[in-house]
Scaffold this motif. Structure first.
Motif, PDB file in Angstrom:
ATOM      1  N   LEU A 167      26.564  72.796  21.006  1.00 19.68           N
ATOM      2  CA  LEU A 167      24.985  73.154  20.702  1.00 19.68           C
ATOM      3  C   LEU A 167      24.544  71.674  20.655  1.00 19.68           C
ATOM      4  N   PRO A 168      23.251  71.568  20.854  1.00 20.41           N
ATOM      5  CA  PRO A 168      22.395  70.294  20.392  1.00 20.41           C
ATOM      6  C   PRO A 168      22.585  70.069  19.223  1.00 20.41           C
ATOM      7  N   ILE A 202      30.289  68.456  13.034  1.00 18.53           N
ATOM      8  CA  ILE A 202      28.995  69.211  12.313  1.00 18.53           C
ATOM      9  C   ILE A 202      28.034  69.443  13.516  1.00 18.53           C
ATOM     10  N   VAL A 203      27.229  70.377  13.079  1.00 20.68           N
ATOM     11  CA  VAL A 203      26.031  70.792  13.848  1.00 20.68           C
ATOM     12  C   VAL A 203      24.798  70.697  13.099  1.00 20.68           C
ATOM     13  N   CYS A 204      23.971  69.810  13.747  1.00 18.99           N
ATOM     14  CA  CYS A 204      22.706  69.873  12.765  1.00 18.99           C
ATOM     15  C   CYS A 204      21.394  70.190  13.743  1.00 18.99           C
ATOM     16  N   GLY A 205      20.168  69.738  13.726  1.00 20.82           N
ATOM     17  CA  GLY A 205      19.179  69.855  14.261  1.00 20.82           C
ATOM     18  C   GLY A 205      19.389  69.370  15.981  1.00 20.82           C
ATOM     19  N   PRO A 206      18.616  69.937  16.934  1.00 22.91           N
ATOM     20  CA  PRO A 206      17.603  70.794  16.860  1.00 22.91           C
ATOM     21  C   PRO A 206      18.437  72.457  16.854  1.00 22.91           C
ATOM     22  N   ALA A 207      19.665  72.340  16.645  1.00 16.53           N
ATOM     23  CA  ALA A 207      20.178  73.876  16.953  1.00 16.53           C
ATOM     24  C   ALA A 207      19.720  74.630  15.811  1.00 16.53           C
ATOM     25  N   TYR A 208      20.032  74.002  14.405  1.00 17.52           N
ATOM     26  CA  TYR A 208      19.807  74.503  13.212  1.00 17.52           C
ATOM     27  C   TYR A 208      18.737  73.381  12.389  1.00 17.52           C
ATOM     28  N   PRO A 209      18.060  74.021  11.443  1.00 20.07           N
ATOM     29  CA  PRO A 209      17.267  73.225  10.538  1.00 20.07           C
ATOM     30  C   PRO A 209      17.978  72.389   9.617  1.00 20.07           C
ATOM     31  N   GLU A 210      19.294  72.897   9.289  1.00 12.19           N
ATOM     32  CA  GLU A 210      20.153  72.270   8.233  1.00 12.19           C
ATOM     33  C   GLU A 210      21.571  72.109   9.161  1.00 12.19           C
ATOM     34  N   CYS A 211      22.239  70.914   8.434  1.00  9.35           N
ATOM     35  CA  CYS A 211      23.599  70.866   9.121  1.00  9.35           C
ATOM     36  C   CYS A 211      24.690  71.803   8.537  1.00  9.35           C
TER      37      CYS A 211
END
Length: 224
Positions: A167-168, A202-211
């Motif tokens: 994911l981005p 981890i995954v953060c933005g832009p996929a999700y607003p929070e990590c």
């Protein structure tokens, strides 16, 4: 026989009232002094100031639950929180091994796809349940000092190989730090420390607003 006049009666009443007022003032003053001394004599428990840990718990207050990890959109801040929570535990509290796993799973990938793997990762970082019970006999606690965080040199290569599967906002950072342990052995305090290294994905933005936490490398086998 002489009978007191009205002036004498009035004078005596004034004297009695005055004495009563003085006694009342003395009682209030004495109470105030005692309260002040009681507050002044309270013992403030020392706070732990371990570098990188930020452990300010009052040891006289029992820890009954773990605080939720505060959400953040900053990758480095989030990974530092994860690393601290991953290594910080205290067998003298009623907080269980399962509680520590649940604390980190609560910030896992919202889709749940990586959660089974993450739970397996956490099992490898925490003592087994039998070891936890054994460590509790020695009042063992552990925490981490983070020395450095850096992007693995092979992360770009891994991203290219994964392509659209990531994911981005997917990020990897490798932690180098020192694991500290303390406890009681034969009535005497003991302590040890050990260098550790691991990679947090981890995954953060832009996929999700929070990590959110995806996976962990094996301990002392970080992504290079």
């Amino acid at each position: 026989m002489l009978y007191p006049t009205s002036d004498d009666v009035r004078r005596r009443r004034l004297i009695v009232a005055g004495v009563a007022l003085v006694l009342l003032l003395l009682a209030v003053t004495a109470y105030a002094v005692l309260v002040h001394r009681a507050h002044s004599s309270k013992v403030v428990a020392p706070k732990h100031e371990d570098a990188g840990l930020g452990d300010t718990r009052n040891p006289s207050l029992p820890v009954t639950e773990l605080a939720d990890l505060r959400p953040t959109s900053d990758p480095e801040t989030f990974i530092r929180k994860v690393a601290t929570a991953l290594f910080e535990w205290d067998t003298t509290t009623i907080v269980s091994r399962t509680d520590h796993i649940e604390q980190l799973v609560a910030v896992a990938d919202p889709t749940g796809e990586s959660t089974p793997g993450l739970v397996s990762d956490l099992d490898n970082y925490l003592p087994t349940q039998d070891a936890w019970v054994e460590l509790a006999k020695y009042e063992t606690r552990q925490w981490l000092t983070v020395e450095s965080m850096s992007t693995p040199s092979k992360w770009a290569e891994a991203q290219a190989q994964a392509g659209d599967e990531l994911l981005p906002g997917t990020t990897a950072l490798t932690i180098h730090g020192t694991r500290h342990r303390s406890g009681i052995w034969e009535g005497e305090p003991v302590a040890s420390q050990h260098d550790v290294a691991f990679t947090v994905f981890i995954v953060c933005g832009p996929a999700y607003p929070e990590c959110h936490l995806l996976r962990l490398s094996m301990l002392d086998k970080p992504l290079e």
